[in-house]
Motif scaffolding. Structure first.
Motif, short mmCIF file in Angstrom:
data_model
loop_
_atom_site.label_atom_id
_atom_site.label_comp_id
_atom_site.label_asym_id
_atom_site.label_seq_id
_atom_site.Cartn_x
_atom_site.Cartn_y
_atom_site.Cartn_z
N CYS A 1 0.85 -1.19 0.00
CA CYS A 1 0.00 0.00 0.00
C CYS A 1 0.89 1.24 0.00
CB CYS A 1 -0.86 -0.03 1.26
SG CYS A 1 -1.94 1.40 1.45
N HIS B 1 -1.20 -4.67 5.48
CA HIS B 1 -2.53 -4.55 6.08
C HIS B 1 -3.63 -4.77 5.05
CE1 HIS B 1 -1.29 -0.53 4.69
NE2 HIS B 1 -2.53 -0.49 4.24
N GLU B 2 -3.24 -5.27 3.86
CA GLU B 2 -4.23 -5.53 2.81
C GLU B 2 -4.04 -6.97 2.35
OE1 GLU B 2 -3.65 -2.63 -0.29
OE2 GLU B 2 -3.90 -0.93 1.07
N SER C 1 0.61 3.52 2.00
CA SER C 1 0.98 3.82 3.39
C SER C 1 2.09 2.88 3.89
CB SER C 1 -0.23 3.83 4.32
OG SER C 1 -1.00 2.70 4.17
N ASP D 1 -8.76 -2.28 2.04
CA ASP D 1 -8.31 -0.91 2.35
C ASP D 1 -8.60 0.10 1.24
OD1 ASP D 1 -7.07 1.47 3.00
OD2 ASP D 1 -5.07 0.67 3.23
ZN LIG Z 1 -3.37 0.30 2.63
#
Ligand SMILES: [Zn+2]
Ligand SMILES: [Zn+2]
Length: 382
Positions: free
Chosen positions: A38, A60-61, A40, A161
């Motif tokens: 991502c 986190h994805e 981020s 996300d």
């Molecule tokens: Zn993300």
């Protein structure tokens, strides 16, 4: 198992790590089938986020197959293919009861602002993420969501996300029918924000970035009018001119503190770290939205100070709205939009990279090489 391992700014590798175990009756262990990198994650990779610890596994994805569930997880079973929202949320606390699943009060003992997030800095709880062959999923009975049979897993993984974050950016903009919406940033979140703006009734959607291949993608994916901010003299003046001197009705910051553009912001925020990054996209959003307008912020900023023109916010009578997307709240709507063909998330996936090549994937994504928009890591066993 193989897992991504953070070694310091611009340094990641794959490492053999222990397979995670059930630590709490509400946990599940998921064998990862897809895990995105991502924008981020790049903030972490660039060393922009405080308390990012060496040895962390980012990611986190992700989606994957349930391998094992804790005693209290009765709605999932081994073999279920699930997508896992990036927010770690208990589903029960004061904030979760209001649908603020990005602000869960239970999942992040390190802070009272953001809730837990997989594979982020310890400011988000310090949970290892899904850029690995396996991941531990806390509160699995609440967060992990079985992927509908008809859904392509490439669409599912983006529902963790970028799709909800872009969609919530448009939702927080309070878009009225016919509104002009300007989106700063043509990364996956900005692209989804532009696409979603139409679903809320926008009449005109404008996207700014400085990377031409992303602007070209935004032109058709949004669809949107696209402009390279390096090719206009002054973004704010340009926006005023193209809106009869008024400004946009809604401005969306889908960039955050890792922005390009503006030497002074870069010096203070990025180089000297006197601020939490370069907030130029937020400046442009505040200054190019019309009086009484709404600025919607989903770009990631560190928790400390930025040179934000708060006087303009007051004097223009602006509304600022911001949050991490509340993925679980939005999933039913977004699943319907995918089914109806209103959004086509997987069109953003440009690269599928074996997990063991994670270092190359970060470098490519960070340096914006090879037309990269969204890279997905695929573990060997997937
Ligand atoms: Zn993300
Ligand atoms: Zn909660």
């Amino acid at each position: 198992m193989l897992a991504m391992d953070y070694r310091g700014p611009y340094r990641v590798r794959v490492k053999d790590k222990p397979i995670p175990r059930i630590e709490h009756p509400r946990d599940a262990i998921v064998r990862v089938t897809r895990s995105c990198i991502c924008g981020s994650d790049l903030h972490l990779y660039h060393g922009m986020v405080p308390d990012t610890r060496v040895g962390m596994t980012f990611g986190h994805e992700f989606c994957g197959i349930v391998e094992e569930v804790g005693a209290e997880v009765t709605n999932l079973k081994a073999g279920d293919h699930v997508l896992v929202p990036f927010n770690i949320a208990c589903g029960q606390c004061h904030f979760c009861q209001q649908g603020l699943f990005g602000n869960c009060h239970e999942s992040n003992p390190q802070a009272t602002a953001v809730g837990g997030i997989y594979g982020y800095s310890h400011t988000a709880g310090g949970y290892d993420g899904g850029q690995a062959e396996y991941a531990r999923v806390p509160y699995a009975d609440f967060g992990a969501t079985v992927i509908p049979d008809w859904m392509d897993p490439d669409d599912a993984v983006l529902l963790t996300d970028v799709v909800p974050t872009g969609y919530q950016a448009a939702e927080m903009g309070g878009i009225q029918k016919g509104d002009t919406v300007v989106v700063f940033g043509a990364g996956p979140v900005g692209l989804m924000a532009a696409r979603s703006a139409w679903l809320f009734g926008a009449g005109r959607v404008i996207v700014f970035d400085h990377i031409d291949y992303r602007l070209e993608f935004a032109r058709t994916f949004g669809p949107a009018e696209v402009y390279n901010f390096k090719e206009v003299d002054d973004v704010v003046v340009f926006m005023k001119k193209t809106t009869d001197g008024l400004g946009a009705d809604v401005a969306i910051d889908a960039v955050g503190g890792d922005a390009a553009g503006n030497a002074l912001q870069w010096l203070f925020g990025t180089k000297l770290k006197l601020e939490a990054g370069n907030a130029i996209a937020l400046h442009w959003a505040i200054n190019s939205v019309k009086k009484g307008g709404i600025v919607s912020i989903v770009g990631v900023y560190g928790p400390t100070g930025n040179m934000v023109p708060i006087g303009n916010v007051v004097n223009k009578g602006l509304t600022l709205r911001a949050n991490q997307a509340s993925v679980k709240r939005l999933l039913p709507r977004l699943i319907d939009h995918v089914k109806a063909g209103h959004i086509n998330p997987k069109a953003m996936i440009t690269h599928r990279v074996p997990l063991e090549d994670v270092a190359d994937a970060y470098h490519m994504f960070s340096a914006k090489l090879d037309g990269c928009i969204k890279p997905v890591l695929i573990p060997n066993a997937a």
